[in-house]
Design a protein around this motif. Structure first.
Motif, PDB file in Angstrom:
ATOM      1  N   UNK A  52       0.845  -1.187   0.000  1.00 16.30           N
ATOM      2  CA  UNK A  52       0.000   0.000   0.000  1.00 16.30           C
ATOM      3  C   UNK A  52       0.883   1.241   0.000  1.00 16.30           C
ATOM      4  N   UNK A  53       0.563   2.210  -0.861  1.00 12.89           N
ATOM      5  CA  UNK A  53       1.316   3.470  -0.940  1.00 12.89           C
ATOM      6  C   UNK A  53       0.302   4.607  -0.897  1.00 12.89           C
ATOM      7  N   UNK A  54       0.226   5.279   0.245  1.00 11.90           N
ATOM      8  CA  UNK A  54      -0.775   6.329   0.441  1.00 11.90           C
ATOM      9  C   UNK A  54      -0.608   7.475  -0.547  1.00 11.90           C
ATOM     10  N   UNK A  55       0.632   7.852  -0.851  1.00  9.88           N
ATOM     11  CA  UNK A  55       0.868   8.972  -1.771  1.00  9.88           C
ATOM     12  C   UNK A  55       0.365   8.641  -3.172  1.00  9.88           C
ATOM     13  N   UNK A  56       0.608   7.428  -3.634  1.00  9.06           N
ATOM     14  CA  UNK A  56       0.150   7.023  -4.964  1.00  9.06           C
ATOM     15  C   UNK A  56      -1.369   6.908  -4.996  1.00  9.06           C
ATOM     16  N   UNK A  57      -1.958   6.392  -3.944  1.00 13.37           N
ATOM     17  CA  UNK A  57      -3.417   6.245  -3.901  1.00 13.37           C
ATOM     18  C   UNK A  57      -4.092   7.609  -3.850  1.00 13.37           C
ATOM     19  N   UNK A  58      -3.493   8.557  -3.140  1.00 15.37           N
ATOM     20  CA  UNK A  58      -4.046   9.903  -3.045  1.00 15.37           C
ATOM     21  C   UNK A  58      -4.011  10.597  -4.410  1.00 15.37           C
ATOM     22  N   UNK A  59      -2.963  10.328  -5.152  1.00 16.43           N
ATOM     23  CA  UNK A  59      -2.821  10.924  -6.490  1.00 16.43           C
ATOM     24  C   UNK A  59      -3.778  10.295  -7.501  1.00 16.43           C
ATOM     25  N   UNK A  60      -4.133   9.044  -7.294  1.00 15.88           N
ATOM     26  CA  UNK A  60      -5.065   8.356  -8.179  1.00 15.88           C
ATOM     27  C   UNK A  60      -4.348   7.539  -9.232  1.00 15.88           C
ATOM     28  N   UNK A  61      -4.506   6.226  -9.183  1.00 13.82           N
ATOM     29  CA  UNK A  61      -3.867   5.331 -10.138  1.00 13.82           C
ATOM     30  C   UNK A  61      -4.949   4.599 -10.919  1.00 13.82           C
ATOM     31  N   UNK A  62      -4.851   4.660 -12.237  1.00 15.52           N
ATOM     32  CA  UNK A  62      -5.754   3.918 -13.105  1.00 15.52           C
ATOM     33  C   UNK A  62      -5.024   2.702 -13.637  1.00 15.52           C
ATOM     34  N   UNK A  63      -5.779   1.660 -14.029  1.00 13.02           N
ATOM     35  CA  UNK A  63      -5.164   0.436 -14.530  1.00 13.02           C
ATOM     36  C   UNK A  63      -5.860  -0.002 -15.814  1.00 13.02           C
ATOM     37  N   UNK A  64      -5.037  -0.255 -16.847  1.00 11.09           N
ATOM     38  CA  UNK A  64      -5.530  -0.872 -18.071  1.00 11.09           C
ATOM     39  C   UNK A  64      -5.073  -2.317 -18.046  1.00 11.09           C
ATOM     40  N   UNK A  65      -6.016  -3.257 -18.124  1.00 10.28           N
ATOM     41  CA  UNK A  65      -5.698  -4.680 -18.102  1.00 10.28           C
ATOM     42  C   UNK A  65      -6.121  -5.275 -19.430  1.00 10.28           C
ATOM     43  N   UNK A  66      -5.157  -5.801 -20.170  1.00  9.50           N
ATOM     44  CA  UNK A  66      -5.377  -6.344 -21.518  1.00  9.50           C
ATOM     45  C   UNK A  66      -6.045  -5.313 -22.426  1.00  9.50           C
ATOM     46  N   UNK A  67      -5.649  -4.041 -22.267  1.00  7.85           N
ATOM     47  CA  UNK A  67      -6.160  -2.973 -23.106  1.00  7.85           C
ATOM     48  C   UNK A  67      -7.507  -2.406 -22.701  1.00  7.85           C
TER      49      UNK A  67
END
Length: 83
Positions: free
Chosen positions: A18-33
């Motif tokens: 878990x990384x609070x700074x990355x989660x606060x910034x917002x991470x999106x995920x593309x899975x198989x496009x």
């Protein structure tokens, strides 16, 4: 913080990945496009994501997850904060 998301990230605060700074910034995920909004954890180097399985929960109240294999491309949803 760099412009590249971490290799492995979890949304669960109890996880060692878990990384609070990355989660606060917002991470999106593309899975198989395909854009995924229900990703609980991912690992780029190993090529997998854990997605929540509907509203199902385990006996401790945590969401049940399914591990899927494939190409994972994480990205930040917003710009890096300037200092």
């Amino acid at each position: 913080m760099s412009d590249t998301p971490p290799d492995r990230l979890s949304a669960n605060p109890d996880s060692p990945f878990y990384d609070a700074a990355a989660m606060e910034r917002g991470v999106g995920v593309r899975f198989k496009g395909v854009e995924k909004n229900n990703v609980d954890e991912y690992c780029v180097s190993e090529g997998w994501v854990r997605v929540t399985a509907g509203k199902t929960v385990d006996r401790k109240g945590n969401a049940m997850t399914i591990k899927l294999q494939g190409e994972v491309v994480p990205y930040f949803r917003d710009e890096a904060p300037s200092e």
